[in-house]
Design an enzyme around this catalytic site. Sequence first.
Site, PDB file in Angstrom:
ATOM      1  N   ASP A  93       0.864  -1.061   0.044  1.00 18.42           N
ATOM      2  CA  ASP A  93       0.070  -0.244   0.001  1.00 18.42           C
ATOM      3  C   ASP A  93       0.833   1.296  -0.097  1.00 18.42           C
ATOM      4  OD1 ASP A  93       0.843   0.193   2.531  1.00 18.42           O
ATOM      5  OD2 ASP A  93      -1.020  -0.130   3.510  1.00 18.42           O
ATOM      6  N   ASP A 267      -8.244  -6.872   0.987  1.00 16.25           N
ATOM      7  CA  ASP A 267      -7.251  -7.263   1.985  1.00 16.25           C
ATOM      8  C   ASP A 267      -7.830  -6.538   3.257  1.00 16.25           C
ATOM      9  OD1 ASP A 267      -5.473  -4.525   3.201  1.00 16.25           O
ATOM     10  OD2 ASP A 267      -6.713  -4.170   1.406  1.00 16.25           O
ATOM     11  N   CYS A 305     -13.898 -27.908   8.888  1.00 13.99           N
ATOM     12  CA  CYS A 305     -12.755 -27.217   8.284  1.00 13.99           C
ATOM     13  C   CYS A 305     -11.431 -28.092   8.368  1.00 13.99           C
ATOM     14  CB  CYS A 305     -12.312 -26.092   9.278  1.00 13.99           C
ATOM     15  SG  CYS A 305     -10.504 -25.316   8.915  1.00 13.99           S
ATOM     16  N   CYS A 307      -8.081 -27.405   7.916  1.00 11.78           N
ATOM     17  CA  CYS A 307      -6.934 -26.618   8.014  1.00 11.78           C
ATOM     18  C   CYS A 307      -6.063 -27.470   9.082  1.00 11.78           C
ATOM     19  CB  CYS A 307      -7.020 -25.236   8.637  1.00 11.78           C
ATOM     20  SG  CYS A 307      -7.407 -24.957  10.267  1.00 11.78           S
ATOM     21  N   CYS A 310      -7.400 -27.504  12.827  1.00 11.45           N
ATOM     22  CA  CYS A 310      -8.657 -28.042  13.068  1.00 11.45           C
ATOM     23  C   CYS A 310      -8.101 -29.568  12.788  1.00 11.45           C
ATOM     24  CB  CYS A 310      -9.778 -27.719  11.894  1.00 11.45           C
ATOM     25  SG  CYS A 310     -10.300 -26.207  12.541  1.00 11.45           S
ATOM     26  N   HIS A 336      -5.934 -20.839  11.525  1.00  8.90           N
ATOM     27  CA  HIS A 336      -7.388 -21.152  11.063  1.00  8.90           C
ATOM     28  C   HIS A 336      -7.919 -20.233  10.337  1.00  8.90           C
ATOM     29  CE1 HIS A 336     -11.489 -22.818  11.686  1.00  8.90           C
ATOM     30  NE2 HIS A 336     -11.770 -21.615  12.020  1.00  8.90           N
TER      31      HIS A 336
END
Length: 376
Positions: A93, A267, A305, A307, A310, A336
């Site tokens: 940015d 974002d 989930c 991931c 998890c 997560h």
Amino acid sequence: MAVRYELIKTCKQTGARLGKLHTPHGTIDTPIFMPVGTLATVKTMTPEDLKEMNAQIILSNTYHLFLRPGHELVAEAGGLHSFMNWDRAILTDSGGFQVFSLSNLRQIDEEGVAFRSHLSGEKLFLSPEKAMEIQNALGADIMMAFDECAPYPAEPEYVKPSMERTTRWAERCLKAHKRPHDQALFGIVQGGMYRDLREQSARDITSLDFPGYAIGGLSVGEPHQLMYEVLDYTVPLLPSNKPRYLMGVGSPDALIEGAIRGIDMFDCVLPTRIARNGTCMTSEGRLVIRNAKYAHDFTPLDPNCDCYTCRNYTRAYIRHLIRCDEILGVRLTTYHNLHFLLNMMEQVRQAIMEDRLRDFRDEFFARYGITETRGF
């Protein structure tokens, strides 16, 4: 151009866009969520973690890297990709939002912004030319024009000259940009919550023919419904053959609603920030893991989930870590939350491909506990 947008499909239900953004460090599937790595790191995450969850692009912050470690040092290291060991795309940015958010420490004039470092109190100055110098040294694939982000609420008497100054600064950024062959410079549409000013800004900024466009000045405290109204009349004014970026948005409902309205890139620090407080995004809504009811809960954060967190850890264990201020707890909740949003955006892209994004939105909102849909 350093980046090129390729439109793959338009959703028949909503008009949302499925696309590919080709950059010097890889092709990005859009719509995409970009994790924020403010100081050349996504907090507690390694580059390997981010790749495992299929983060295709991350954002770093010009203002903070200007202060620490300094753009000259990053250039000496070979640029931001080399410095942080990240070989996929990066967006930086302009630093404008951070400077303007320090409202009691800065002074704006036509040349730029004089401000004091929030770290040391040192007097500093950031101009369009300086923002380009810093970002050219950092070497990100996509860099942002230096703009003024008006606060909310603000009267049109303030927003109009601010928006017009942003256009003049955008012209100066184009002239000062030294690496258009391998760094794409995006322009930013401002104008507050006023339709006539947004339309003027969109006309003025798009006339400068940037390779991509951002919509700034939203998600600054206004109600979501007002943000969606601004998007409804602003997005159609942006070129259809170039990427569209909604800055600073990261809640699941806003990502889906933004995609429905034709946004390609998002974002936000939200998923990492709330993770540090023990708040987790799940398929059934937010879960505050600190709560006592999870002390003996040996199930995953989200049973739906897959991931790393998890698959391997329970709510009871993560609650214990968070309550004891153990770094691993924040690492697991951060992993997560980022995985959740990246996976959700993958589902959004699939829904666009199958012409069912409105249906996906309604089903997701019902599961997540979002009661209001937004007019599509």
